[in-house]
Design a protein around this motif. Sequence first.
Motif, PDB file in Angstrom:
ATOM      1  N   PHE A 123    -102.541  19.901 145.834  1.00  0.00           N
ATOM      2  CA  PHE A 123    -100.966  20.125 145.456  1.00  0.00           C
ATOM      3  C   PHE A 123    -100.074  20.127 146.002  1.00  0.00           C
ATOM      4  CE2 PHE A 123    -102.514  21.404 140.995  1.00  0.00           C
ATOM      5  CZ  PHE A 123    -101.579  20.961 140.631  1.00  0.00           C
ATOM      6  N   ASP A 124    -100.773  20.282 147.298  1.00  0.00           N
ATOM      7  CA  ASP A 124     -99.827  20.342 148.620  1.00  0.00           C
ATOM      8  C   ASP A 124     -99.630  19.319 149.141  1.00  0.00           C
ATOM      9  OD1 ASP A 124     -98.882  22.522 151.108  1.00  0.00           O
ATOM     10  OD2 ASP A 124    -100.031  21.574 152.062  1.00  0.00           O
ATOM     11  N   ILE A 125    -100.458  17.923 148.995  1.00  0.00           N
ATOM     12  CA  ILE A 125     -99.688  16.295 149.456  1.00  0.00           C
ATOM     13  C   ILE A 125     -99.067  16.340 148.250  1.00  0.00           C
ATOM     14  CG2 ILE A 125    -101.160  14.517 149.205  1.00  0.00           C
ATOM     15  CD1 ILE A 125    -103.839  15.502 150.398  1.00  0.00           C
ATOM     16  N   GLU A 126     -98.608  16.828 147.154  1.00  0.00           N
ATOM     17  CA  GLU A 126     -98.058  16.366 145.916  1.00  0.00           C
ATOM     18  C   GLU A 126     -96.570  17.186 146.524  1.00  0.00           C
ATOM     19  OE1 GLU A 126     -98.478  18.891 142.614  1.00  0.00           O
ATOM     20  OE2 GLU A 126     -96.415  18.339 141.595  1.00  0.00           O
ATOM     21  N   THR A 127     -96.600  18.501 147.262  1.00  0.00           N
ATOM     22  CA  THR A 127     -95.019  18.965 147.360  1.00  0.00           C
ATOM     23  C   THR A 127     -94.738  17.946 148.309  1.00  0.00           C
ATOM     24  OG1 THR A 127     -96.494  20.604 149.016  1.00  0.00           O
ATOM     25  CG2 THR A 127     -96.200  21.428 146.785  1.00  0.00           C
ATOM     26  N   VAL A 128     -95.443  17.386 149.273  1.00  0.00           N
ATOM     27  CA  VAL A 128     -94.667  16.499 150.154  1.00  0.00           C
ATOM     28  C   VAL A 128     -94.538  15.306 150.145  1.00  0.00           C
ATOM     29  CG1 VAL A 128     -95.416  15.158 152.234  1.00  0.00           C
ATOM     30  CG2 VAL A 128     -96.746  16.963 152.237  1.00  0.00           C
ATOM     31  N   LEU A 129     -94.551  14.723 148.371  1.00  0.00           N
ATOM     32  CA  LEU A 129     -93.890  13.471 148.411  1.00  0.00           C
ATOM     33  C   LEU A 129     -92.900  14.069 147.293  1.00  0.00           C
ATOM     34  CD1 LEU A 129     -97.531  12.459 146.883  1.00  0.00           C
ATOM     35  CD2 LEU A 129     -96.541  11.346 149.027  1.00  0.00           C
ATOM     36  N   ILE A 130     -93.218  15.553 146.853  1.00  0.00           N
ATOM     37  CA  ILE A 130     -91.986  15.605 145.964  1.00  0.00           C
ATOM     38  C   ILE A 130     -90.282  16.456 147.253  1.00  0.00           C
ATOM     39  CG2 ILE A 130     -90.952  18.033 144.901  1.00  0.00           C
ATOM     40  CD1 ILE A 130     -93.655  17.911 143.482  1.00  0.00           C
ATOM     41  N   PHE A 131     -91.397  16.345 147.879  1.00  0.00           N
ATOM     42  CA  PHE A 131     -89.658  16.956 149.164  1.00  0.00           C
ATOM     43  C   PHE A 131     -88.595  15.917 149.054  1.00  0.00           C
ATOM     44  CE2 PHE A 131     -90.914  21.213 150.515  1.00  0.00           C
ATOM     45  CZ  PHE A 131     -89.895  21.269 150.621  1.00  0.00           C
ATOM     46  N   PRO A 132     -89.800  14.723 149.414  1.00  0.00           N
ATOM     47  CA  PRO A 132     -88.195  13.601 149.985  1.00  0.00           C
ATOM     48  C   PRO A 132     -87.490  12.928 148.262  1.00  0.00           C
ATOM     49  CG  PRO A 132     -90.455  12.836 150.819  1.00  0.00           C
ATOM     50  CD  PRO A 132     -90.933  13.702 149.946  1.00  0.00           C
ATOM     51  N   TRP A 133     -88.164  12.626 147.550  1.00  0.00           N
ATOM     52  CA  TRP A 133     -87.373  13.186 146.473  1.00  0.00           C
ATOM     53  C   TRP A 133     -86.007  14.050 145.756  1.00  0.00           C
ATOM     54  CZ3 TRP A 133     -87.246  16.028 141.691  1.00  0.00           C
ATOM     55  CH2 TRP A 133     -87.145  15.727 140.963  1.00  0.00           C
ATOM     56  N   THR A 134     -86.148  15.067 146.379  1.00  0.00           N
ATOM     57  CA  THR A 134     -85.300  16.268 145.467  1.00  0.00           C
ATOM     58  C   THR A 134     -84.096  15.477 146.889  1.00  0.00           C
ATOM     59  OG1 THR A 134     -86.692  17.468 147.930  1.00  0.00           O
ATOM     60  CG2 THR A 134     -86.922  17.623 145.030  1.00  0.00           C
ATOM     61  N   VAL A 135     -84.077  15.094 147.287  1.00  0.00           N
ATOM     62  CA  VAL A 135     -83.214  15.075 148.664  1.00  0.00           C
ATOM     63  C   VAL A 135     -82.286  13.766 148.691  1.00  0.00           C
ATOM     64  CG1 VAL A 135     -82.401  14.791 151.177  1.00  0.00           C
ATOM     65  CG2 VAL A 135     -84.368  15.940 151.174  1.00  0.00           C
ATOM     66  N   ILE A 136     -83.016  13.332 147.857  1.00  0.00           N
ATOM     67  CA  ILE A 136     -82.402  11.741 147.848  1.00  0.00           C
ATOM     68  C   ILE A 136     -82.043  11.959 145.911  1.00  0.00           C
ATOM     69  CG2 ILE A 136     -82.896  10.438 149.428  1.00  0.00           C
ATOM     70  CD1 ILE A 136     -84.292   8.699 146.952  1.00  0.00           C
ATOM     71  N   TYR A 137     -82.418  12.630 145.306  1.00  0.00           N
ATOM     72  CA  TYR A 137     -82.224  12.580 144.106  1.00  0.00           C
ATOM     73  C   TYR A 137     -80.635  12.328 143.403  1.00  0.00           C
ATOM     74  CZ  TYR A 137     -82.308  14.394 139.379  1.00  0.00           C
ATOM     75  OH  TYR A 137     -82.638  14.093 137.452  1.00  0.00           O
ATOM     76  N   GLN A 138     -79.530  13.884 143.703  1.00  0.00           N
ATOM     77  CA  GLN A 138     -78.125  12.500 143.454  1.00  0.00           C
ATOM     78  C   GLN A 138     -77.439  11.727 143.804  1.00  0.00           C
ATOM     79  OE1 GLN A 138     -75.370  15.944 144.378  1.00  0.00           O
ATOM     80  NE2 GLN A 138     -76.679  18.080 143.258  1.00  0.00           N
ATOM     81  N   ASP A 139     -78.189  11.199 145.314  1.00  0.00           N
ATOM     82  CA  ASP A 139     -77.521  10.261 145.889  1.00  0.00           C
ATOM     83  C   ASP A 139     -78.417   9.085 144.467  1.00  0.00           C
ATOM     84  OD1 ASP A 139     -76.167  10.922 147.254  1.00  0.00           O
ATOM     85  OD2 ASP A 139     -77.463  11.157 148.859  1.00  0.00           O
ATOM     86  N   ALA A 140     -79.526   9.315 144.285  1.00  0.00           N
ATOM     87  CA  ALA A 140     -80.106   8.478 143.293  1.00  0.00           C
ATOM     88  C   ALA A 140     -79.734   8.013 142.127  1.00  0.00           C
ATOM     89  CB  ALA A 140     -81.705   8.261 143.760  1.00  0.00           C
ATOM     90  N   VAL A 141     -79.207   9.411 141.327  1.00  0.00           N
ATOM     91  CA  VAL A 141     -78.604   9.871 140.162  1.00  0.00           C
ATOM     92  C   VAL A 141     -77.295   8.256 139.873  1.00  0.00           C
ATOM     93  CG1 VAL A 141     -77.674  10.967 138.213  1.00  0.00           C
ATOM     94  CG2 VAL A 141     -80.188  11.504 139.302  1.00  0.00           C
ATOM     95  N   ALA A 142     -76.390   8.721 141.510  1.00  0.00           N
ATOM     96  CA  ALA A 142     -75.451   7.839 141.356  1.00  0.00           C
ATOM     97  C   ALA A 142     -75.570   6.680 141.597  1.00  0.00           C
ATOM     98  CB  ALA A 142     -74.752   8.488 142.381  1.00  0.00           C
ATOM     99  N   ASN A 143     -76.570   5.865 142.273  1.00  0.00           N
ATOM    100  CA  ASN A 143     -76.651   5.169 142.488  1.00  0.00           C
ATOM    101  C   ASN A 143     -77.196   3.465 141.332  1.00  0.00           C
ATOM    102  OD1 ASN A 143     -75.579   4.909 144.940  1.00  0.00           O
ATOM    103  ND2 ASN A 143     -77.393   5.453 146.154  1.00  0.00           N
TER     104      ASN A 143
END
Lengths: 135, 357
Positions: A70-90
């Motif tokens: 789960f710790d490795i998973e959090t590392v992969l989730i963090f970048p996604w949360t950062v770009i999420y709003q922009d990604a939804v718009a794009n």
Amino acid sequence: MSNPWIAIGALALVALAIPLSMMAVSSLLRPSVPEQGKRAVYESGEVPTGDTRIKFNIQYYMVALLFVVFDIETVLIFPWTVIYQDAVANVGLAEALVPMLAFIGILVIGLGWAWRNGAVKWVRSPRAQAQRVEQ
Amino acid sequence: MIPLQSNSETPFPSIIADLLGLDASEPAVLIVLSVVAAGVIATVLLTMTAVLGIWGKRKITAAFTDRIAVNRHGPYGLLIIPADAVRLLSKELIVPSEVDRPAWDLAPLIIASSALLGFAVIPFGHGLQLADPEIGLAYVFAVASIASLGLLMAGYASNNKFSFLGGLRAVAQNLAYEIPLVITGASVVIFAGSLRMSTIVEVQQQTLVSLGGIAIPSWFAFVNPFAFALFLIANLAEVGRNPFDIPEAPTEIVAGYQTEYSSVYFVLIYLGEFIHIFLGGAIIATIFLGGASGPVLPGVVWFFIKMISVYLFTQWARSAVPRVRVDQLIQIGWKGMLVLSFANLVLTAVIVGVAAA
């Protein structure tokens, strides 16, 4: 542009210097009165018996193993949360959200599997079970 | 209103540079000023620990148990602080037989230093932030969890059965609650769209709703109270306070990992624990309570009010909530908190996504 890591490094220096200087002050102040028996480890006032480094409950190992996943998973989730709003718009909601839902879904299935196998259930040792007194 | 975000990535050293008329872009100047700024922050934290850890904690616990506590030394017993500092530092250091020497000595150092290190990216007020890197929130989570290493080292190296159990329990607990903590933190990042601490604070200054002319800011505690509650509970477990204080449960395993520590090493572990509580409070204040913002009073004051409120909450929990067993702790962590924090993350993502699309 000033580098923030210089400032963080400075705090690291200070954070090491403070405990070290406290140790230095203490070593000047404190007495040293070696007596027989003083260095024995604390075991409720009794003479220590047996070795400390014994076999311990496997459960500690199981949860640590689960943590790594789960710790490795959090590392992969963090970048996604950062770009999420922009990604939804794009690229739109479906493409931004569904892959991550699938990813989290797989991990939740993994957690369910570990749950069913009793990895997160604290087992009682047979000896403790035998000595247990029912109320 | 003064903008909360400054252009520099090292706001606090830059402010000092401006006051002294120096050029902070010069590396040598920046290093010296950063050490000065770090010294200021560390001094404030040590003072807070001295006042709240030595004196405040006794007074608060006494109030809960209907006692008076320290009142002989100076006004309100405040002079107990220097007295206790001298007493603890001048105690004999008893090294138990067969301890693992380098690990046993390093553990208190790691616990104390890692707690202080987390404060590098905390914005205390307008520009009162030592460093503002782009990955601020990830950094603070990373640094705060180094302490588990120190706890395990302390427990294993002490050659004491109580310490050994305490160290194992501490690690099992920190592992179980680290994931919910970080995942809940990530759900906040979805709103903010950045890991930079100053941006997270900035985003929270917008008005959420206006109730009768009073603008309620969109602090993430108001936007997502569920995440706030989860984070508060996970944080209690991370700092090892009731109901999650089984690593050092005094009625079960004496003092857990710190059983064999005396003198200055005990002081360092104690200091580290308290600074960790403050760090938890500072993280909550920054990512959920709008950082250094609030009416009338200056921002720094508001920040410390929020931070100390979280500290008071842990002290309340310590006095009012019973302790859970180790099996309950693991089950609450892995079956309850983890599932709820994933539900929170997914729901937040869906709601924010639908609103944005």
